[in-house]
Design a protein around this motif. Structure first.
Motif, short mmCIF file in Angstrom:
data_model
loop_
_atom_site.label_atom_id
_atom_site.label_comp_id
_atom_site.label_asym_id
_atom_site.label_seq_id
_atom_site.Cartn_x
_atom_site.Cartn_y
_atom_site.Cartn_z
N ASN A 107 0.85 -1.19 0.00
CA ASN A 107 0.00 0.00 0.00
C ASN A 107 0.89 1.24 0.00
O ASN A 107 2.12 1.14 0.05
CB ASN A 107 -0.99 0.00 1.19
CG ASN A 107 -0.30 -0.11 2.53
OD1 ASN A 107 0.60 0.65 2.83
ND2 ASN A 107 -0.74 -1.07 3.33
N GLY A 108 0.24 2.39 -0.05
CA GLY A 108 1.00 3.64 -0.14
C GLY A 108 1.70 3.98 1.16
O GLY A 108 2.80 4.56 1.15
N THR A 109 1.08 3.65 2.29
CA THR A 109 1.71 3.93 3.58
C THR A 109 3.00 3.14 3.73
O THR A 109 4.03 3.67 4.18
CB THR A 109 0.74 3.60 4.73
OG1 THR A 109 -0.52 4.23 4.48
CG2 THR A 109 1.28 4.06 6.06
N ALA A 141 6.59 16.28 0.81
CA ALA A 141 5.67 17.16 0.08
C ALA A 141 4.50 16.31 -0.42
O ALA A 141 4.72 15.20 -0.91
CB ALA A 141 6.37 17.82 -1.10
N VAL A 142 3.28 16.80 -0.25
CA VAL A 142 2.09 16.04 -0.67
C VAL A 142 1.34 16.83 -1.73
O VAL A 142 1.15 18.04 -1.60
CB VAL A 142 1.14 15.81 0.54
CG1 VAL A 142 -0.02 14.91 0.14
CG2 VAL A 142 1.90 15.21 1.73
N HIS A 143 0.91 16.15 -2.78
CA HIS A 143 0.10 16.78 -3.83
C HIS A 143 -1.37 16.53 -3.50
O HIS A 143 -1.95 15.53 -3.93
CB HIS A 143 0.45 16.21 -5.20
CG HIS A 143 1.93 16.20 -5.48
ND1 HIS A 143 2.68 17.34 -5.46
CD2 HIS A 143 2.77 15.20 -5.80
CE1 HIS A 143 3.95 17.04 -5.75
NE2 HIS A 143 4.02 15.75 -5.95
N ALA A 170 3.10 11.24 -3.64
CA ALA A 170 2.28 11.41 -4.84
C ALA A 170 1.14 10.40 -4.86
O ALA A 170 0.64 10.03 -5.93
CB ALA A 170 3.16 11.28 -6.09
N ALA A 171 0.69 9.99 -3.66
CA ALA A 171 -0.37 8.99 -3.54
C ALA A 171 -1.63 9.37 -4.31
O ALA A 171 -2.34 8.51 -4.82
CB ALA A 171 -0.72 8.78 -2.07
N GLU A 172 -1.90 10.69 -4.39
CA GLU A 172 -3.16 11.15 -4.99
C GLU A 172 -2.96 11.71 -6.39
O GLU A 172 -3.92 12.16 -7.01
CB GLU A 172 -3.77 12.24 -4.08
CG GLU A 172 -4.02 11.71 -2.69
CD GLU A 172 -4.45 12.78 -1.69
OE1 GLU A 172 -4.60 13.95 -2.09
OE2 GLU A 172 -4.63 12.44 -0.52
N SER A 173 -1.73 11.74 -6.88
CA SER A 173 -1.46 12.57 -8.06
C SER A 173 -0.90 11.82 -9.24
O SER A 173 -0.24 12.42 -10.10
CB SER A 173 -0.54 13.72 -7.67
OG SER A 173 0.65 13.18 -7.13
N SER A 197 -2.88 16.43 5.31
CA SER A 197 -2.71 15.29 4.41
C SER A 197 -3.56 14.17 4.96
O SER A 197 -4.14 14.29 6.05
CB SER A 197 -1.25 14.83 4.36
OG SER A 197 -1.09 13.80 3.39
N PHE A 198 -3.62 13.07 4.23
CA PHE A 198 -4.20 11.84 4.76
C PHE A 198 -3.28 11.36 5.90
O PHE A 198 -2.07 11.55 5.84
CB PHE A 198 -4.29 10.80 3.64
CG PHE A 198 -4.71 9.44 4.11
CD1 PHE A 198 -5.95 9.24 4.67
CD2 PHE A 198 -3.85 8.36 3.99
CE1 PHE A 198 -6.34 7.98 5.12
CE2 PHE A 198 -4.24 7.09 4.42
CZ PHE A 198 -5.48 6.91 4.99
N VAL A 199 -3.87 10.72 6.91
CA VAL A 199 -3.11 10.33 8.10
C VAL A 199 -1.95 9.38 7.78
O VAL A 199 -0.96 9.33 8.51
CB VAL A 199 -4.06 9.73 9.17
CG1 VAL A 199 -4.59 8.36 8.71
CG2 VAL A 199 -3.38 9.63 10.53
C1 LIG Z 1 -3.93 7.34 0.13
C2 LIG Z 1 -2.83 8.13 0.65
C3 LIG Z 1 -1.72 7.56 1.30
C4 LIG Z 1 -1.61 6.14 1.72
O1 LIG Z 1 -1.95 5.21 0.83
P1 LIG Z 1 -2.58 3.79 1.27
O2 LIG Z 1 -2.39 3.02 0.00
O3 LIG Z 1 -4.01 4.04 1.62
O4 LIG Z 1 -1.75 3.27 2.39
C5 LIG Z 1 -0.68 8.39 1.69
N1 LIG Z 1 -0.72 9.69 1.46
C6 LIG Z 1 -1.75 10.29 0.86
C7 LIG Z 1 -1.70 11.75 0.63
C8 LIG Z 1 -2.87 9.53 0.46
O5 LIG Z 1 -3.92 10.14 -0.09
#
Ligand SMILES: *Cc1c(COP(=O)(O)O)cnc(C)c1O
Length: 402
Positions: free
Chosen positions: A91-93, A177-179, A205-208, A117-119
């Motif tokens: 996953n992204g985390t 940095a978060v998008h 770049a999880a969202e971008s 940001s997302f947690v």
């Molecule tokens: C979704 C997201 C994550 C984490 O991704 P997961 O796959 O849900 O673990 C991290 N950062 C941001 C900004 C996200 O939107």
């Protein structure tokens, strides 16, 4: 500059426009798009090769974290971000956790983190045994480069390996940095500020995925970046992530950390350090491979939806800054005050329109309330988060338009 900056002063809180906005959105979904059921915030679309590839993975017997689809997924992630290397994760985390470890984040370090940001962003810091240092956001909810600059100049000392936060004495090991919602952060200035202190930038770049910053794909705009393929993201694997980088040695280190630090030694299972079982299973990779083939289609549809929303709404939207092309993962309206936001959430959800508030600013969460905050505070994060609402933005709604 953004639409937010250009929009002038904040109006008086008045509920009339909220009702009006709700009516216009309802008629857009029900009449113009002809959708009668609940309008989900972000529902995935599997009308490409998704079923075929998942079946192929099952038929091949490769369902776990080895197999052709995992390699293909990594190649597709590298291609989608213009990065030389990509490493698949569960996953992204997990991707962000490993990205931070790979650039040397250690227990007790500080990592600069935007207040919104997302947690998962800040949890990844904590998973390293490190702590966040929260810095305020700009008008597009991304890390504010000016605030980053003043934090580093005024509240820290030294640079590189010996960059320290003055009042706690902690080492500052990296900046994230978060998008947010797909809109690229001001990476030029963030990279310049960080490089003045030889500080590593990690791009969340999880969202971008599919967003462009000055013509270049998000994810590979700094030393290392991460993607998420969660069910609600633009492209999904069910659950999944990737770390992307142009640094071949770093990618090798990342792969080692995500695959239990296994070292080849004939038939033996040898492992040379404590590491993680973070590699993406093949079944998820197969789904993501089919979705990644549709990235351009998704982004085109989402951009068309964003344009349509702006024409309907008559309220302020978070919009792409100049020199960027956003994927508009989640459309976001900015209401005049928190009371209006609450009214809008209530009115839309009552009518089967799944709107959601912005995340609670990270420094307000109970487990991060005692964390370091830049002295300038997080006023902008508090204000914007209390007034921002995400509108339904899934690929099915978007596709109904194009
Ligand atoms: C979704 C997201 C994550 C984490 O991704 P997961 O796959 O849900 O673990 C991290 N950062 C941001 C900004 C996200 O939107």
């Amino acid at each position: 500059m953004t639409e937010l900056d250009q929009s002038g002063s904040i109006g008086r809180c008045a509920s009339n426009y909220v009702q009006d906005l709700t009516d216009r959105l309802e008629s857009f979904y029900r009449v113009e798009l002809g959708i009668q059921e609940t309008i989900p915030l972000h529902e995935p679309s599997f009308s490409g090769r998704e079923w075929a590839y998942v079946k192929e993975a099952l038929d091949s017997g490769w369902v776990s974290s080895v197999g052709p689809f995992v390699d293909r997924f990594e190649q597709a992630c590298a291609a989608a971000t213009g990065a030389a290397e990509a490493v698949a994760t569960v996953n992204g985390t997990a991707a962000l956790h490993i990205a931070l470890l790979s650039v040397g984040v250690k227990p007790g370090d500080l990592v600069v983190c935007p207040a919104i940001s997302f947690v998962g962003t800040v949890n990844a810091i904590a998973h390293c045994g490190a702590e966040p240092a929260f810095v305020d956001v700009d008008s597009n909810l991304a890390l504010c480069p000016r605030r980053l600059g003043s934090f580093l100049h005024e509240e820290c000392t030294g640079s590189g390996e010996s960059l320290r936060h003055r009042s706690t004495g902690q080492r500052v090991a990296a900046v994230i940095a978060v998008h947010v919602f797909g809109h690229p952060a001001n990476m030029t200035q963030i990279n310049v500020m960080a490089s003045n202190f030889a500080l590593t930038v990690v791009e969340d770049a999880a969202e971008s995925i599919g967003s462009l910053y000055m013509g270049r794909e998000c994810g590979a705009l700094s030393r290392v970046g991460i993607l998420s393929f969660n069910g609600n993201k633009t492209v999904t694997a069910g659950g999944g992530g990737a770390v992307v980088t142009n640094d071949v040695d770093l990618a090798r280190r990342i792969k080692h950390l995500t695959t239990t630090a296994r070292v080849a030694n004939g038939f033996e299972f040898d492992h040379d350090e404590i590491a993680y079982n973070y590699r993406l299973p093949s079944l998820n990779a197969a789904l993501a491979c089919a979705q990644l083939e549709r990235l351009e289609e998704f982004v085109r549809a989402k951009r068309a939806l964003a344009e349509r929303y702006r024409a309907i709404a008559g309220v302020r939207f978070l919009a792409e800054p100049v020199h960027v092309k956003s994927n508009y993962w989640l459309n976001a309206v900015l209401l005049d005050c928190k009371a209006d936001r609450d009214l809008f959430l209530q009115a839309t959800n009552e009518r089967g329109i799944q709107t959601r508030p912005c995340w609670r600013p990270l420094p307000l969460l109970p487990m991060y309330q005692a964390a370091v905050r830049a002295e300038a505070g997080i006023a902008r994060a508090l204000d914007l988060a209390s007034r921002t609402v995400n509108l339904p933005s899934g690929p099915k709604i978007a596709a109904a338009l194009v």
